[in-house]
Scaffold this motif. Sequence first.
Motif, PDB file in Angstrom:
ATOM      1  N   ASN A   6       0.831  -1.203   0.000  1.00 57.54           N
ATOM      2  CA  ASN A   6       0.000   0.000   0.000  1.00 57.54           C
ATOM      3  C   ASN A   6       0.865   1.252   0.000  1.00 57.54           C
ATOM      4  O   ASN A   6       0.562   2.219  -0.682  1.00 57.54           O
ATOM      5  N   LEU A   7       1.939   1.200   0.786  1.00 57.37           N
ATOM      6  CA  LEU A   7       2.851   2.329   0.872  1.00 57.37           C
ATOM      7  C   LEU A   7       3.532   2.557  -0.472  1.00 57.37           C
ATOM      8  O   LEU A   7       3.643   3.682  -0.946  1.00 57.37           O
ATOM      9  N   ASP A   8       3.984   1.468  -1.101  1.00 57.03           N
ATOM     10  CA  ASP A   8       4.600   1.577  -2.432  1.00 57.03           C
ATOM     11  C   ASP A   8       3.651   2.231  -3.423  1.00 57.03           C
ATOM     12  O   ASP A   8       4.038   3.077  -4.215  1.00 57.03           O
ATOM     13  N   THR A   9       2.395   1.823  -3.375  1.00 53.45           N
ATOM     14  CA  THR A   9       1.390   2.376  -4.288  1.00 53.45           C
ATOM     15  C   THR A   9       1.190   3.856  -4.023  1.00 53.45           C
ATOM     16  O   THR A   9       1.161   4.673  -4.948  1.00 53.45           O
ATOM     17  N   LEU A  10       1.078   4.210  -2.745  1.00 49.55           N
ATOM     18  CA  LEU A  10       0.907   5.612  -2.365  1.00 49.55           C
ATOM     19  C   LEU A  10       2.110   6.433  -2.838  1.00 49.55           C
ATOM     20  O   LEU A  10       1.950   7.492  -3.427  1.00 49.55           O
ATOM     21  N   TYR A  11       3.309   5.914  -2.589  1.00 53.90           N
ATOM     22  CA  TYR A  11       4.517   6.620  -2.987  1.00 53.90           C
ATOM     23  C   TYR A  11       4.565   6.806  -4.504  1.00 53.90           C
ATOM     24  O   TYR A  11       4.940   7.858  -4.992  1.00 53.90           O
ATOM     25  N   ARG A  12       4.185   5.761  -5.242  1.00 56.85           N
ATOM     26  CA  ARG A  12       4.170   5.877  -6.702  1.00 56.85           C
ATOM     27  C   ARG A  12       3.210   6.968  -7.151  1.00 56.85           C
ATOM     28  O   ARG A  12       3.500   7.727  -8.072  1.00 56.85           O
ATOM     29  N   MET A  16       4.162  10.283  -9.290  1.00 58.16           N
ATOM     30  CA  MET A  16       3.503  10.577 -10.563  1.00 58.16           C
ATOM     31  C   MET A  16       2.786  11.926 -10.515  1.00 58.16           C
ATOM     32  O   MET A  16       2.736  12.637 -11.511  1.00 58.16           O
ATOM     33  N   ASP A  17       2.255  12.287  -9.358  1.00 57.29           N
ATOM     34  CA  ASP A  17       1.590  13.580  -9.223  1.00 57.29           C
ATOM     35  C   ASP A  17       2.592  14.716  -9.447  1.00 57.29           C
ATOM     36  O   ASP A  17       2.308  15.675 -10.162  1.00 57.29           O
ATOM     37  N   HIS A  18       3.773  14.595  -8.840  1.00 57.23           N
ATOM     38  CA  HIS A  18       4.796  15.633  -9.027  1.00 57.23           C
ATOM     39  C   HIS A  18       5.318  15.644 -10.461  1.00 57.23           C
ATOM     40  O   HIS A  18       5.717  16.689 -10.964  1.00 57.23           O
ATOM     41  N   TYR A  19       5.323  14.471 -11.103  1.00 59.29           N
ATOM     42  CA  TYR A  19       5.800  14.390 -12.484  1.00 59.29           C
ATOM     43  C   TYR A  19       4.799  15.036 -13.439  1.00 59.29           C
ATOM     44  O   TYR A  19       5.160  15.814 -14.315  1.00 59.29           O
ATOM     45  N   LYS A  20       3.521  14.737 -13.218  1.00 54.85           N
ATOM     46  CA  LYS A  20       2.481  15.257 -14.124  1.00 54.85           C
ATOM     47  C   LYS A  20       2.109  16.703 -13.808  1.00 54.85           C
ATOM     48  O   LYS A  20       1.676  17.441 -14.692  1.00 54.85           O
ATOM     49  N   ASN A  21       2.223  17.077 -12.546  1.00 54.35           N
ATOM     50  CA  ASN A  21       1.875  18.447 -12.118  1.00 54.35           C
ATOM     51  C   ASN A  21       3.054  19.045 -11.362  1.00 54.35           C
ATOM     52  O   ASN A  21       2.977  19.254 -10.152  1.00 54.35           O
ATOM     53  N   PRO A  22       4.160  19.286 -12.068  1.00 53.43           N
ATOM     54  CA  PRO A  22       5.357  19.737 -11.346  1.00 53.43           C
ATOM     55  C   PRO A  22       5.155  21.082 -10.662  1.00 53.43           C
ATOM     56  O   PRO A  22       4.534  21.975 -11.223  1.00 53.43           O
ATOM     57  N   ARG A  23       5.644  21.170  -9.433  1.00 56.21           N
ATOM     58  CA  ARG A  23       5.622  22.431  -8.707  1.00 56.21           C
ATOM     59  C   ARG A  23       6.847  23.230  -9.148  1.00 56.21           C
ATOM     60  O   ARG A  23       7.895  22.660  -9.413  1.00 56.21           O
ATOM     61  N   GLY A 113       7.718  15.347   4.209  1.00 60.11           N
ATOM     62  CA  GLY A 113       6.552  15.321   3.327  1.00 60.11           C
ATOM     63  C   GLY A 113       6.713  14.377   2.150  1.00 60.11           C
ATOM     64  O   GLY A 113       7.123  13.229   2.298  1.00 60.11           O
ATOM     65  N   ASP A 114       6.448  14.884   0.953  1.00 63.49           N
ATOM     66  CA  ASP A 114       6.433  14.060  -0.259  1.00 63.49           C
ATOM     67  C   ASP A 114       7.784  13.428  -0.574  1.00 63.49           C
ATOM     68  O   ASP A 114       7.854  12.405  -1.248  1.00 63.49           O
ATOM     69  N   ILE A 115       8.857  14.040  -0.088  1.00 64.26           N
ATOM     70  CA  ILE A 115      10.196  13.541  -0.412  1.00 64.26           C
ATOM     71  C   ILE A 115      10.361  12.081  -0.009  1.00 64.26           C
ATOM     72  O   ILE A 115      11.050  11.315  -0.665  1.00 64.26           O
ATOM     73  N   GLY A 120      11.795   4.491  -2.190  1.00 63.54           N
ATOM     74  CA  GLY A 120      11.801   3.249  -2.970  1.00 63.54           C
ATOM     75  C   GLY A 120      12.881   3.213  -4.036  1.00 63.54           C
ATOM     76  O   GLY A 120      13.253   2.144  -4.520  1.00 63.54           O
ATOM     77  N   VAL A 121      13.386   4.382  -4.401  1.00 63.38           N
ATOM     78  CA  VAL A 121      14.417   4.461  -5.443  1.00 63.38           C
ATOM     79  C   VAL A 121      15.675   3.699  -5.020  1.00 63.38           C
ATOM     80  O   VAL A 121      16.413   3.187  -5.860  1.00 63.38           O
ATOM     81  N   THR A 122      15.900   3.580  -3.708  1.00 67.02           N
ATOM     82  CA  THR A 122      17.107   2.890  -3.230  1.00 67.02           C
ATOM     83  C   THR A 122      17.171   1.454  -3.738  1.00 67.02           C
ATOM     84  O   THR A 122      18.250   0.886  -3.824  1.00 67.02           O
ATOM     85  N   LYS A 123      16.028   0.882  -4.084  1.00 66.21           N
ATOM     86  CA  LYS A 123      16.011  -0.494  -4.603  1.00 66.21           C
ATOM     87  C   LYS A 123      16.506  -0.555  -6.045  1.00 66.21           C
ATOM     88  O   LYS A 123      16.721  -1.631  -6.584  1.00 66.21           O
TER      89      LYS A 123
END
Length: 149
Positions: A6-12, A16-23, A113-115, A120-123
């Motif tokens: 669930n955490l992996d899914t949330l993180y993904r 994707m939110d930051h990728y599609k809607n970059p701040r 926060g979002d960081i 998961g990138v460490t994998k």
Amino acid sequence: MSSHNNLDTLYRQVIMDHYKNPRNRGELENETLHVNMNNPTCGDRIQLQLEVEDGLIKNASFIGEGCSISLSSASMMTDIVKGKSVEDALELSAIFSDMMLGKDYEEGKFDLGDIEALQGVTKFPARIKCATLAWKAMEKGIDENGHNE
């Protein structure tokens, strides 16, 4: 389904939110420093712009292209350093670096926060450079412009 999935899914979803809607994507009018960096292995390119005044990062933005990891990380990084002191921004960068190396990291006084979604990138060692690109650009820009005295 385990809570880890669930955490992996949330993180993904966060990534994707930051990728599609970059701040903070775009150019700053009053930038005091900008730095270009790229990651040749993945083709990520970023130009980071910071407005630094009296030791504070008043504004931050980026332009560039790359994979979802590098662009979402740039979005998150510019978001979290805005309004912070240069010292705090460099401390956050060190925390993020430890996170990417899979080391124990101390959040200290920060709300990451979002960081944390990038843990998961460490994998995927090949993607760590993608995630750290914007952070390295910030460190380089601050260093080259003598804002870390």
